[in-house]
Design a protein around this motif. Structure first.
Motif, mmCIF file in Angstrom:
data_model
loop_
_atom_site.group_PDB
_atom_site.id
_atom_site.type_symbol
_atom_site.label_atom_id
_atom_site.label_comp_id
_atom_site.label_asym_id
_atom_site.label_seq_id
_atom_site.Cartn_x
_atom_site.Cartn_y
_atom_site.Cartn_z
ATOM 1 N N ALA A 167 14.941 -11.684 -26.079
ATOM 2 C CA ALA A 167 15.072 -10.234 -25.928
ATOM 3 C C ALA A 167 14.306 -9.742 -24.712
ATOM 4 O O ALA A 167 14.781 -8.875 -23.960
ATOM 5 C CB ALA A 167 14.581 -9.526 -27.187
ATOM 6 N N ILE A 168 13.120 -10.285 -24.506
ATOM 7 C CA ILE A 168 12.313 -9.878 -23.356
ATOM 8 C C ILE A 168 12.948 -10.350 -22.055
ATOM 9 O O ILE A 168 13.032 -9.600 -21.072
ATOM 10 C CB ILE A 168 10.885 -10.436 -23.488
ATOM 11 N N GLU A 169 13.430 -11.594 -22.040
ATOM 12 C CA GLU A 169 14.007 -12.150 -20.812
ATOM 13 C C GLU A 169 15.330 -11.489 -20.440
ATOM 14 O O GLU A 169 15.624 -11.290 -19.258
ATOM 15 C CB GLU A 169 14.214 -13.658 -20.971
ATOM 16 N N ALA A 170 16.132 -11.155 -21.441
ATOM 17 C CA ALA A 170 17.471 -10.610 -21.171
ATOM 18 C C ALA A 170 17.517 -9.085 -21.208
ATOM 19 O O ALA A 170 18.580 -8.495 -21.046
ATOM 20 C CB ALA A 170 18.471 -11.175 -22.185
ATOM 21 N N ASN A 171 16.374 -8.446 -21.404
ATOM 22 C CA ASN A 171 16.334 -6.988 -21.532
ATOM 23 C C ASN A 171 17.039 -6.276 -20.377
ATOM 24 O O ASN A 171 17.889 -5.398 -20.587
ATOM 25 C CB ASN A 171 14.876 -6.522 -21.626
ATOM 26 N N ILE A 172 16.685 -6.645 -19.166
ATOM 27 C CA ILE A 172 17.282 -5.994 -18.001
ATOM 28 C C ILE A 172 18.755 -6.346 -17.874
ATOM 29 O O ILE A 172 19.581 -5.505 -17.501
ATOM 30 C CB ILE A 172 16.517 -6.386 -16.721
ATOM 31 N N ALA A 173 19.107 -7.586 -18.218
ATOM 32 C CA ALA A 173 20.483 -8.057 -18.045
ATOM 33 C C ALA A 173 21.482 -7.302 -18.921
ATOM 34 O O ALA A 173 22.671 -7.242 -18.605
ATOM 35 C CB ALA A 173 20.568 -9.553 -18.329
ATOM 36 N N VAL A 174 21.029 -6.737 -20.031
ATOM 37 C CA VAL A 174 21.959 -6.073 -20.955
ATOM 38 C C VAL A 174 21.902 -4.552 -20.845
ATOM 39 O O VAL A 174 22.490 -3.848 -21.665
ATOM 40 C CB VAL A 174 21.673 -6.483 -22.417
ATOM 41 N N GLN A 175 21.219 -4.027 -19.832
ATOM 42 C CA GLN A 175 21.124 -2.578 -19.682
ATOM 43 C C GLN A 175 22.482 -1.921 -19.445
ATOM 44 O O GLN A 175 22.679 -0.744 -19.728
ATOM 45 C CB GLN A 175 20.171 -2.224 -18.527
ATOM 46 N N GLY A 176 23.414 -2.710 -18.941
ATOM 47 C CA GLY A 176 24.751 -2.173 -18.681
ATOM 48 C C GLY A 176 25.509 -1.775 -19.935
ATOM 49 O O GLY A 176 26.529 -1.085 -19.860
ATOM 50 N N LEU A 177 25.021 -2.203 -21.109
ATOM 51 C CA LEU A 177 25.706 -1.869 -22.356
ATOM 52 C C LEU A 177 25.808 -0.361 -22.568
ATOM 53 O O LEU A 177 26.790 0.130 -23.128
ATOM 54 C CB LEU A 177 24.970 -2.502 -23.545
ATOM 55 N N ASP A 178 24.791 0.379 -22.131
ATOM 56 C CA ASP A 178 24.817 1.830 -22.305
ATOM 57 C C ASP A 178 25.147 2.556 -21.006
ATOM 58 O O ASP A 178 24.896 3.757 -20.864
ATOM 59 C CB ASP A 178 23.479 2.340 -22.857
ATOM 60 N N GLY A 179 25.726 1.803 -20.064
ATOM 61 C CA GLY A 179 26.153 2.407 -18.810
ATOM 62 C C GLY A 179 25.072 2.524 -17.761
ATOM 63 O O GLY A 179 25.280 3.164 -16.720
ATOM 64 N N THR A 180 23.923 1.919 -18.001
ATOM 65 C CA THR A 180 22.825 1.996 -17.034
ATOM 66 C C THR A 180 23.119 1.121 -15.823
ATOM 67 O O THR A 180 23.436 -0.058 -15.962
ATOM 68 C CB THR A 180 21.503 1.547 -17.677
ATOM 69 N N ASP A 181 23.030 1.717 -14.640
ATOM 70 C CA ASP A 181 23.191 0.978 -13.390
ATOM 71 C C ASP A 181 21.805 0.556 -12.918
ATOM 72 O O ASP A 181 20.951 1.407 -12.653
ATOM 73 C CB ASP A 181 23.878 1.862 -12.350
ATOM 74 N N LEU A 182 21.585 -0.739 -12.817
ATOM 75 C CA LEU A 182 20.266 -1.235 -12.459
ATOM 76 C C LEU A 182 19.800 -0.693 -11.116
ATOM 77 O O LEU A 182 18.605 -0.463 -10.916
ATOM 78 C CB LEU A 182 20.274 -2.766 -12.436
ATOM 79 N N ALA A 183 20.734 -0.442 -10.225
ATOM 80 C CA ALA A 183 20.361 0.058 -8.906
ATOM 81 C C ALA A 183 19.777 1.462 -8.974
ATOM 82 O O ALA A 183 19.024 1.875 -8.084
ATOM 83 C CB ALA A 183 21.575 0.047 -7.985
#
Length: 240
Positions: A108-124
């Motif tokens: 969960a800690i390692e993949a936290n950022i990788a799954v942010q797109g689930l709620d439409g969050t753009d990492l940029a």
């Protein structure tokens, strides 16, 4: 179903779950940039370029949890059928659950950022400080994994001791398991006290566990166990 047939089914279940767990242990993401010096751009690049590996690792961790729990529960049943008085079977199951939690929390800690797109969050579009804070949590995951060696120590010690007395596994493998558990315990002490030479024993615990699991799986399938046909199994736990 006869005792012998039940025993065979439990042995196959333990071997299959152990084999699956062993394979899943190798589904890990590549290392990221150093937490202490990584820039937000480096962090974003790491998660963008390794998204598939991070998703695969998280999925593997999700499956590894049930696999190790079933493995531990099956071994516990084999021991309990031969030594109903033993308190080691519950310790095995408890250890398996704790190991599963370790895999889930770390993933969960390692993949936290990788799954942010689930709620439409753009990492940029995420603030640099937030990205850095999310990534810094991986250091917490590493320490959590170091401390989780305690769960492996509990599992190895209870399995080795219980299987030795119930003859589910050969004595030599039980002694090997106890030795690995001892090394893992020393490693936990070394990590918590920040003593490098002792902390290195942690790796003996980790690699020993990784080898011990498939070895148990193989022996459960090929080594004749003590016959249980005609052996009356008492479900109650005897004390004293």
């Amino acid at each position: 179903m006869t005792d012998h047939a039940t025993d065979s089914t439990v042995r196959r279940t333990a071997a299959a779950s152990a084999s699956l767990y062993f394979v899943l242990l190798f589904v890990v993401p590549p290392d990221g940039p150093p937490v202490e010096t990584a820039s937000s751009d480096q962090i974003r690049s790491y998660y963008t370029e390794n998204a598939s590996a991070l998703h695969a690792s998280a999925l593997a961790a999700a499956a590894a949890g049930p696999a190790v729990i079933v493995f531990c529960a099956a071994i516990a049943q084999l021991v309990a059928r031969r030594a109903a008085w033993s308190f080691w079977p519950p310790a095995m199951v408890a250890g398996g659950v704790l190991i599963a939690v370790w895999h889930w929390v770390t993933a969960a800690i390692e993949a936290n950022i990788a799954v942010q797109g689930l709620d439409g969050t753009d990492l940029a579009s995420v603030d640099d400080g937030v990205v850095a804070a999310w990534y810094a949590m991986t250091n917490v995951g590493h320490l959590f994994g170091d401390l989780a060696m305690s769960a492996i120590v509990l599992t190895l010690a209870s399995m080795s001791w219980g299987c030795r007395h119930s003859e589910v596994l050969p004595a030599w493998l039980s002694w090997c398991g106890l030795s690995v558990a001892a090394a893992g315990a020393v490693g936990v002490v070394g990590v918590t006290l920040a003593v490098g030479p002792l902390a290195n024993a942690w790796f003996i615990g980790l690699f020993g566990w990784t080898v011990w699991v498939p070895t148990v799986a193989i022996l459960l399938l090929v080594r004749p166990l003590r016959e249980v046909a005609g052996h009356e199994v008492h479900p109650e736990v005897h004390t004293g």
